[in-house]
Design a protein around this motif. Structure first.
Motif, short mmCIF file in Angstrom:
data_model
loop_
_atom_site.label_atom_id
_atom_site.label_comp_id
_atom_site.label_asym_id
_atom_site.label_seq_id
_atom_site.Cartn_x
_atom_site.Cartn_y
_atom_site.Cartn_z
N ALA A 52 0.83 -1.21 0.00
CA ALA A 52 0.00 0.00 0.00
C ALA A 52 0.86 1.26 0.00
CB ALA A 52 -0.92 0.00 1.22
N PHE A 53 1.95 1.25 0.77
CA PHE A 53 2.82 2.42 0.81
C PHE A 53 3.55 2.62 -0.52
CE2 PHE A 53 2.81 1.77 5.56
CZ PHE A 53 2.10 2.92 5.82
N ILE A 54 3.92 1.53 -1.17
CA ILE A 54 4.57 1.65 -2.48
C ILE A 54 3.58 2.20 -3.51
CG2 ILE A 54 5.55 0.33 -4.39
CD1 ILE A 54 6.86 -1.50 -2.33
N VAL A 55 2.35 1.73 -3.46
CA VAL A 55 1.32 2.26 -4.36
C VAL A 55 1.11 3.75 -4.10
CG1 VAL A 55 -1.14 2.19 -4.90
CG2 VAL A 55 0.14 0.06 -4.69
N ALA A 56 1.09 4.13 -2.82
CA ALA A 56 0.92 5.55 -2.48
C ALA A 56 2.06 6.38 -3.04
CB ALA A 56 0.85 5.72 -0.96
N ALA A 57 3.28 5.86 -2.94
CA ALA A 57 4.44 6.59 -3.46
C ALA A 57 4.38 6.73 -4.97
CB ALA A 57 5.72 5.88 -3.04
N VAL A 58 3.97 5.66 -5.66
CA VAL A 58 3.89 5.71 -7.12
C VAL A 58 2.82 6.70 -7.58
CG1 VAL A 58 3.32 4.37 -9.18
CG2 VAL A 58 4.81 3.39 -7.42
N LEU A 59 1.65 6.62 -6.95
CA LEU A 59 0.57 7.53 -7.33
C LEU A 59 0.91 8.98 -6.98
CD1 LEU A 59 -2.54 5.43 -6.22
CD2 LEU A 59 -1.77 5.91 -8.56
N ALA A 60 1.62 9.18 -5.89
CA ALA A 60 2.02 10.54 -5.53
C ALA A 60 3.06 11.11 -6.49
CB ALA A 60 2.57 10.55 -4.10
N SER A 61 3.66 10.22 -7.28
CA SER A 61 4.67 10.66 -8.25
C SER A 61 4.11 10.80 -9.66
CB SER A 61 5.85 9.67 -8.27
OG SER A 61 6.41 9.54 -6.98
N ALA A 62 2.79 10.76 -9.78
CA ALA A 62 2.17 10.89 -11.10
C ALA A 62 2.46 12.24 -11.73
CB ALA A 62 0.66 10.68 -10.99
N TRP A 63 2.87 13.21 -10.93
CA TRP A 63 3.17 14.55 -11.46
C TRP A 63 4.31 14.52 -12.47
CZ3 TRP A 63 8.17 16.08 -10.67
CH2 TRP A 63 8.86 15.49 -9.60
N THR A 67 4.70 12.61 -15.03
CA THR A 67 4.16 12.59 -16.40
C THR A 67 3.50 13.92 -16.75
OG1 THR A 67 2.04 11.71 -15.61
CG2 THR A 67 3.72 10.11 -16.20
N GLY A 68 3.05 14.64 -15.74
CA GLY A 68 2.40 15.92 -15.99
C GLY A 68 3.32 16.98 -16.54
N GLN A 69 4.62 16.77 -16.38
CA GLN A 69 5.57 17.73 -16.94
C GLN A 69 5.47 17.78 -18.46
OE1 GLN A 69 7.12 19.37 -14.34
NE2 GLN A 69 5.74 17.92 -13.32
#
Length: 450
Positions: A12-23, A25-27
Motif C-alpha cells: 500500500a505504501f509503495i502504491v501511495a508513493a507511485v501515485l504521488a509521483s504521477a506529477w 508525467t504531468g511535466q
C-alpha cells in the motif's frame, strides 16, 4: 497471517508513493504549468486538461497511505507517528476532492479571479498534509533510530524550507516543491522496505489467560459470554467468595488475556475449562453466560467426572446451520488483524461507548479500548456455526453426566431454553425483568443457583 499483513501494508505504501509521483508525467502532458515556478498541485487544477487524472491520483495515493497505516501491526509507543501519517493520507484525499480552480503560480490571471471555497480548502489541506508528513517522518525516525530515515527526513525538511523561501522570493518554488515531493515518495518506499524486512515478532503476551481467584471452598468456575470480561461478574464473585473459591478468566483476546493466536473452537474452550478446573477427585461448578454455555456443556460431556453443577445464564440456542467456509477463512485473519492500528482505532473510538450501551456499565480497566477485543468478539461470532455443529455431534454421541443443571432465562419466554432445560434435566429459572446481563442486574439469582 501477520507476515502477510506486513506485505500488504508495504504494498500500500509503495502504491501511495507511485501515485504521488504521477506529477512526473504531468511535466509533459500539461505544459501550461510552469516547471520552475508552478506548484505540482496546479496540474490538477480545474482548468487544466488532465485535472481528473491527477485528482484521482492524489485521492488514491492518500487512500493507499491510510490503508497502509491501518494494516501495520501495532507497536508500542509509535502511535503518534502513524497517526500523523494517517493525517497525511486523509489530507491528501481532501486535496484530490477539492482541487485548485486554476494554476495559482503559473497563470498570472488566476489571482484576479473569484476563487471558490474548494480552492481555499485545497490550499489549507495541502499545508496540513505537509505538516503531517514531516511530523510523521520525525516521530517515526526518532522511534526507529535509523540514520536512513533521518536522512530522508532532513532532506524533506530542507526541501520544504527551500519551497517556502522560493515562494517568498517569487521564483523557483516549482523546483523546490518537486524535490520535496520526491523525498516524501522515497521515504514512503523506505517505510515499505522496512516493513518487508521486519521479522514480524512483536510479542502480544505469553499466551497464558488472565485469571482472577478469590475465596476458599468448593470451586466455582465462571466463563463470560461473547466479548465479556471477568469484571462483569464482580457482584456474583463477591457473594460466592464467602463460601466458595471463585475462579474467573478471560478467553484469548478478551479482557486482559493475550490476543488470539488461532480461531476459537468448541473443543479448545472445553479444554480451557478443564485446565482451570480443580484436580480429581474435586468437582467444579461452572457458571456460563451466552455462547459460553456451549463450552460448559461440552466440558461436562467430555469430562463428566470433573463437573458437579452447571449454571447456564441466558444460553444461546445452538441452531443447526451449515458452517460457512468463508467465515472460516475470515477467522484466520482475525488474530493478526486484532493487532493492527485499524483495530486499535476502532476500539478506541467505539469500544467504550458500545460496551456501555450493551452492559450499561463503565469500562474501569480500559479493556474495550484494545484492538484485540473486537477481533476476538468477531472471531467468536464467526465460529458459532462450527461450534454449534460440534456441539450437535457431541450431543448425539456423548451422554450428559449426572450433574445438577440450572438454566436462568431472562426476558421473554424462549422455547429453545425450555427445550434445553428439558434435554439436560435442568431446573429452569425465569427472570423476565432482569435483562440480558443477569450477572449485573440480578447477581443474587446466579449466586442462589450455585
Amino acid at each position: 497471517m501477520e507476515r502477510r499483513l506486513y506485505v500488504f501494508a508495504a504494498s500500500a505504501f509503495i502504491v501511495a508513493a507511485v501515485l504521488a509521483s504521477a506529477w512526473i508525467t504531468g511535466q509533459f502532458t500539461t505544459p501550461a504549468v510552469d516547471r520552475t515556478d508552478g506548484f505540482v498541485s496546479e496540474l490538477a487544477a480545474r482548468d487544466q486538461p488532465w485535472t481528473r487524472l491527477f485528482r484521482v491520483s492524489d485521492g488514491l495515493s492518500g487512500l493507499a497511505c491510510a490503508l497502509g497505516v491501518a494494516l501495520v501491526p501495532r507497536v508500542a509507543r509509535e502511535w503518534q507517528g502513524w497517526l500523523a501519517l494517517t493525517g497525511f493520507g486523509l489530507f491528501t484525499i481532501v486535496t484530490g476532492l477539492f482541487p485548485l480552480d486554476c494554476a495559482t503560480l503559473s497563470d498570472p490571471v488566476c489571482s484576479d479571479r473569484d476563487l471558490s471555497i474548494g480552492h481555499h480548502v485545497h490550499t489549507v489541506a495541502g499545508m496540513l498534509a505537509t505538516a503531517a508528513i514531516l511530523a510523521a517522518m520525525t516521530l517515526l525516525s526518532a522511534r526507529w533510530r535509523s540514520w536512513v530515515s533521518w536522512l530522508f527526513t532532513g532532506l524533506s525538511v530542507v526541501a520544504t524550507t527551500l519551497t517556502l523561501a522560493a515562494l517568498a522570493a517569487g521564483h523557483g518554488a516549482g523546483i523546490a516543491h518537486r524535490a520535496q515531493l520526491t523525498m516524501i515518495a522515497v521515504w514512503l518506499v523506505y517505510v515499505a522496505l522496512r516493513l518487508l524486512v521486519d521479522d514480524g515478532d512483536h510479542s502480544r503476551g505469553d499466551g497464558v489467560p488472565h485469571v482472577v481467584e478469590q475465596g476458599r471452598g468448593p470451586t466455582v468456575l465462571i466463563t463470560s459470554g461473547t466479548a465479556g470480561a471477568w469484571f462483569h461478574w464482580d457482584a456474583v464473585a463477591r457473594s460466592l467468595s464467602r463460601t466458595h473459591r471463585v475462579v474467573r478468566f478471560d478467553r484469548p483476546g478478551l479482557g486482559l488475556s493475550p490476543g488470539l493466536t488461532a480461531p476459537p473452537t468448541l473443543y479448545a474452550e472445553a479444554a480451557r475449562l478443564a485446565a482451570l478446573a480443580p484436580a480429581h477427585p474435586a468437582r467444579v461448578t461452572v457458571v456460563a453466560h451466552g455462547v459460553a454455555c456451549w463450552h460448559a456443556e461440552a466440558f461436562a460431556r467430555l469430562h463428566p467426572l470433573c463437573v458437579a453443577k452447571l449454571v447456564l445464564v441466558n444460553p444461546v440456542c445452538a441452531a443447526e446451520r451449515r458452517p460457512l467456509a468463508l467465515a472460516r477463512s475470515a477467522a484466520q485473519w482475525l488474530p493478526a488483524l486484532g493487532g493492527t492500528w485499524a483495530a486499535t482505532a476502532v476500539a478506541r473510538l467505539a469500544g467504550p461507548a458500545v460496551h456501555r450501551i450493551v452492559t450499561g456499565e463503565p469500562d474501569p480497566y480500559g479493556v474495550y479500548r484494545m484492538g484485540k477485543v473486537p477481533a476476538a468478539a468477531v472471531g467468536e461470532w464467526l465460529a458459532r456455526r462450527d461450534m454449534a455443529a460440534d456441539l450437535g455431534r457431541l450431543r448425539e454421541g456423548t451422554p450428559f453426566p449426572q450433574a445438577q443443571v440450572t438454566v436462568i432465562s431472562s426476558g421473554e419466554k424462549g422455547a429453545c431454553r425450555e427445550r434445553l432445560a428439558g434435554d439436560l434435566g435442568a431446573r429452569l429459572v425465569r427472570l423476565p425483568q432482569a435483562g440480558r446481563q443477569v450477572q449485573s442486574t440480578a447477581p443474587e439469582a446466579v449466586a442462589d443457583a450455585v
